[in-house]
Design a protein around this motif. Structure first.
Motif, PDB file in Angstrom:
ATOM      1  N   CYS A 121       7.254   8.529  -1.896  1.00 21.71           N
ATOM      2  CA  CYS A 121       7.883   7.256  -1.560  1.00 21.71           C
ATOM      3  C   CYS A 121       8.042   7.036  -0.062  1.00 21.71           C
ATOM      4  O   CYS A 121       8.084   5.903   0.406  1.00 21.71           O
ATOM      5  N   CYS A 124       6.070   4.513   2.273  1.00 19.47           N
ATOM      6  CA  CYS A 124       6.437   3.098   2.335  1.00 19.47           C
ATOM      7  C   CYS A 124       7.905   2.900   2.711  1.00 19.47           C
ATOM      8  O   CYS A 124       8.231   2.080   3.558  1.00 19.47           O
ATOM      9  N   HIS A 125       8.793   3.638   2.065  1.00 18.46           N
ATOM     10  CA  HIS A 125      10.226   3.376   2.262  1.00 18.46           C
ATOM     11  C   HIS A 125      10.836   4.168   3.418  1.00 18.46           C
ATOM     12  O   HIS A 125      12.018   4.027   3.696  1.00 18.46           O
ATOM     13  N   LEU A 144      17.212  -5.915  -5.232  1.00 24.14           N
ATOM     14  CA  LEU A 144      16.487  -7.093  -5.702  1.00 24.14           C
ATOM     15  C   LEU A 144      16.629  -7.226  -7.209  1.00 24.14           C
ATOM     16  O   LEU A 144      16.817  -8.318  -7.742  1.00 24.14           O
ATOM     17  N   TRP A 145      16.527  -6.100  -7.908  1.00 29.08           N
ATOM     18  CA  TRP A 145      16.486  -6.127  -9.371  1.00 29.08           C
ATOM     19  C   TRP A 145      17.729  -5.502  -9.994  1.00 29.08           C
ATOM     20  O   TRP A 145      17.839  -5.438 -11.215  1.00 29.08           O
ATOM     21  N   MET A 266       5.290  -2.956  -5.257  1.00 25.26           N
ATOM     22  CA  MET A 266       5.823  -1.618  -5.483  1.00 25.26           C
ATOM     23  C   MET A 266       4.996  -1.024  -6.631  1.00 25.26           C
ATOM     24  O   MET A 266       4.934  -1.595  -7.715  1.00 25.26           O
TER      25      MET A 266
HETATM   26  C1  HEC Z   1       2.952   1.326  -1.519  1.00 27.86           C
HETATM   27  C2  HEC Z   1       4.285   1.243  -0.999  1.00 27.86           C
HETATM   28  C3  HEC Z   1       5.425   1.759  -1.843  1.00 27.86           C
HETATM   29  C4  HEC Z   1       5.593   3.024  -2.356  1.00 27.86           C
HETATM   30  C5  HEC Z   1       4.663   4.217  -2.236  1.00 27.86           C
HETATM   31  C6  HEC Z   1       6.868   3.021  -3.014  1.00 27.86           C
HETATM   32  N1  HEC Z   1       7.433   1.777  -2.926  1.00 27.86           N
HETATM   33 FE1  HEC Z   1       9.216   1.249  -3.709  1.00 27.86          FE
HETATM   34  N2  HEC Z   1       8.879  -0.673  -3.135  1.00 27.86           N
HETATM   35  C7  HEC Z   1       7.836  -1.102  -2.355  1.00 27.86           C
HETATM   36  C8  HEC Z   1       7.981  -2.507  -2.081  1.00 27.86           C
HETATM   37  C9  HEC Z   1       7.060  -3.372  -1.235  1.00 27.86           C
HETATM   38  C10 HEC Z   1       9.148  -2.912  -2.756  1.00 27.86           C
HETATM   39  C11 HEC Z   1       9.746  -4.300  -2.768  1.00 27.86           C
HETATM   40  C12 HEC Z   1       8.989  -5.215  -3.660  1.00 27.86           C
HETATM   41  C13 HEC Z   1       9.431  -6.630  -3.429  1.00 27.86           C
HETATM   42  O1  HEC Z   1       9.536  -7.018  -2.269  1.00 27.86           O
HETATM   43  O2  HEC Z   1       9.654  -7.333  -4.410  1.00 27.86           O
HETATM   44  C14 HEC Z   1       9.684  -1.727  -3.409  1.00 27.86           C
HETATM   45  C15 HEC Z   1      10.822  -1.717  -4.186  1.00 27.86           C
HETATM   46  C16 HEC Z   1      11.431  -0.581  -4.661  1.00 27.86           C
HETATM   47  C17 HEC Z   1      12.640  -0.557  -5.438  1.00 27.86           C
HETATM   48  C18 HEC Z   1      13.415  -1.776  -5.915  1.00 27.86           C
HETATM   49  C19 HEC Z   1      14.475  -2.103  -4.954  1.00 27.86           C
HETATM   50  C20 HEC Z   1      15.350  -3.219  -5.431  1.00 27.86           C
HETATM   51  O3  HEC Z   1      15.994  -3.767  -4.558  1.00 27.86           O
HETATM   52  O4  HEC Z   1      15.419  -3.507  -6.633  1.00 27.86           O
HETATM   53  C21 HEC Z   1      12.953   0.755  -5.669  1.00 27.86           C
HETATM   54  C22 HEC Z   1      14.157   1.302  -6.411  1.00 27.86           C
HETATM   55  C23 HEC Z   1      11.919   1.547  -5.072  1.00 27.86           C
HETATM   56  N3  HEC Z   1      11.010   0.709  -4.473  1.00 27.86           N
HETATM   57  C24 HEC Z   1      11.869   2.918  -5.107  1.00 27.86           C
HETATM   58  C25 HEC Z   1      10.730   3.636  -4.801  1.00 27.86           C
HETATM   59  C26 HEC Z   1      10.571   5.030  -5.086  1.00 27.86           C
HETATM   60  C27 HEC Z   1      11.625   5.940  -5.676  1.00 27.86           C
HETATM   61  C28 HEC Z   1       9.305   5.351  -4.702  1.00 27.86           C
HETATM   62  C29 HEC Z   1       8.598   6.696  -4.860  1.00 27.86           C
HETATM   63  C30 HEC Z   1       8.367   7.126  -6.210  1.00 27.86           C
HETATM   64  C31 HEC Z   1       8.688   4.167  -4.154  1.00 27.86           C
HETATM   65  N4  HEC Z   1       9.581   3.154  -4.231  1.00 27.86           N
HETATM   66  C32 HEC Z   1       7.409   4.116  -3.644  1.00 27.86           C
HETATM   67  C33 HEC Z   1       6.797  -0.341  -1.898  1.00 27.86           C
HETATM   68  C34 HEC Z   1       6.580   0.988  -2.216  1.00 27.86           C
END
Ligand code: HEC
Ligand code: HEC
Length: 293
Positions: A121, A124-125, A144-145, A266
């Motif tokens: 993760c 990206c994060h 967001l959700w 995501m």
């Molecule tokens: C390729 C890039 C990417 C990766 C890798 C990634 N994310 Fe995300 N994630 C995003 C994006 C972009 C969003 C927001 C989507 C939107 O804007 O609607 C998001 C949203 C989320 C959310 C929702 C947040 C909310 O406010 O509801 C969660 C929880 C989250 N990610 C957790 C994770 C976790 C845990 C991992 C690893 C397993 C991970 N992400 C890996 C890009 C990524």
């Protein structure tokens, strides 16, 4: 000329051969060399008999000792899995609240979650989960959700705008590019939105623009962002009244958002991580928020 003749200069025995008056000294290879050669050959033969050695097409000579690195690795892996299965089973069986209430389990979540997050993760994060432009901050406690562990667990399973058939979908429309708003309306609504979060630099100081923007907002934006602009969890729309921005709260960023639209992706993790790993990650992400408070 006979064997045993001594060379007058060195005093060494010669071989008895003579070429144009030059005689060859008798200097045999030292015995110790033959000795080591014999020992080496003996060692090799023993090794071939005892250890896996010679390839035989599809198989190989296994050796009498039965030493096999593959089986020893398999055994090590099995031991490690067994050791872990004790707590992975617990994680699977306990519900979120019970794990959160159990400091022992949360310690495991912290350690394992940190590694999982770093591997999957952080790209990206961010390593601290604080996000960056286009990638939400997961430590802010703003969702967001929704921020229930079950919801985050589900977000990890299906992703957002992902390739999963059940994916969550959301889209910020391109109001400028699609010609829904003219440039004045766009500037006004941007001013209004920025004023909600208390950013009133530049055009934001103009109350007329804010009022006009509010009107534009009512007509175009409330359906998704809500009457109070605080966002809707069922649509995954962000709260526009806080200081927490995914794409940036400066004039340029907000203008680009409203002009071009946005659709963050995501990925789905259903195929790439087990349910246990996703459960650990959901709890881990939430624990970051508590630490930050
Ligand atoms: C390729 C890039 C990417 C990766 C890798 C990634 N994310 Fe995300 N994630 C995003 C994006 C972009 C969003 C927001 C989507 C939107 O804007 O609607 C998001 C949203 C989320 C959310 C929702 C947040 C909310 O406010 O509801 C969660 C929880 C989250 N990610 C957790 C994770 C976790 C845990 C991992 C690893 C397993 C991970 N992400 C890996 C890009 C990524
Ligand atoms: C169809 C639903 C929909 C409508 C209508 C809509 N939005 Fe959005 N908006 C979204 C979604 C979904 C996001 C989050 C996009 C993402 O995370 O990738 C978003 C994001 C934003 C953001 C970025 C917030 C941030 O944290 O960076 C701004 C600003 C915004 N919207 C303003 C507006 C304005 C102004 C209008 C009306 C002119 C509007 N939106 C209308 C769905 C909508």
């Amino acid at each position: 000329m006979e064997i045993g003749e001594r060379d007058p200069v060195t005093g060494q025995v010669t071989t008895g051969h003579e070429w144009n008056g030059i005689k060859e000294l008798y200097t045999p290879v030292p015995r110790i060399v033959f000795f080591f050669l014999a020992v080496t050959i003996l060692f090799a033969v023993c090794y071939w008999v005892l250890m896996p050695a010679w390839p035989l097409g599809r198989t190989y000579t296994k050796g009498l000792l039965g030493v096999d690195q593959k089986t020893s690795v398999d055994r090590l892996v099995k031991d490690a899995t067994l050791e872990r299965s004790a707590w992975t089973q617990k994680i699977d069986q306990m519900d979120f609240a019970a794990i959160q209430a159990d400091p022992e389990m949360m310690k495991i979540v912290g350690e394992t979650g940190h590694t999982l997050f770093g591997d999957n993760c952080a790209a990206c994060h961010g390593t601290k989960a604080t996000g960056g432009p286009g990638f939400p901050n997961l430590t802010a406690g703003v969702w967001l959700w929704g921020g229930a562990p079950e919801t985050i667990f589900e977000t990890l399973r299906i992703g957002i705008n992902s390739t999963h058939p059940e994916t969550r979908t959301s889209q910020m429309l391109a109001f400028g590019r699609e010609g829904v708003l003219d440039s004045n309306q766009l500037a006004d609504v941007v001013t209004y939105v920025r004023s909600l979060g208390g950013t009133t630099d530049g055009r934001g100081a103009d109350p007329q623009s804010i009022a006009a923007g509010q009107e534009v907002f009512k007509q175009n934006c409330v359906a998704c962002h809500g009457d109070d602009a605080k966002g809707k969890l069922d649509l995954g729309t962000p709260d526009l009244t806080d200081s927490n921005w995914i794409y940036g709260g400066d004039l340029q960023s907000v203008t680009t958002t409203v002009f071009d639209g946005r659709q963050g992706i995501m990925p789905t993790w259903e195929q790439r991580l087990t349910a246990t790993q996703r459960k650990i990650l959901a709890l881990y992400v939430l624990s970051l928020r508590e630490e930050g408070q």
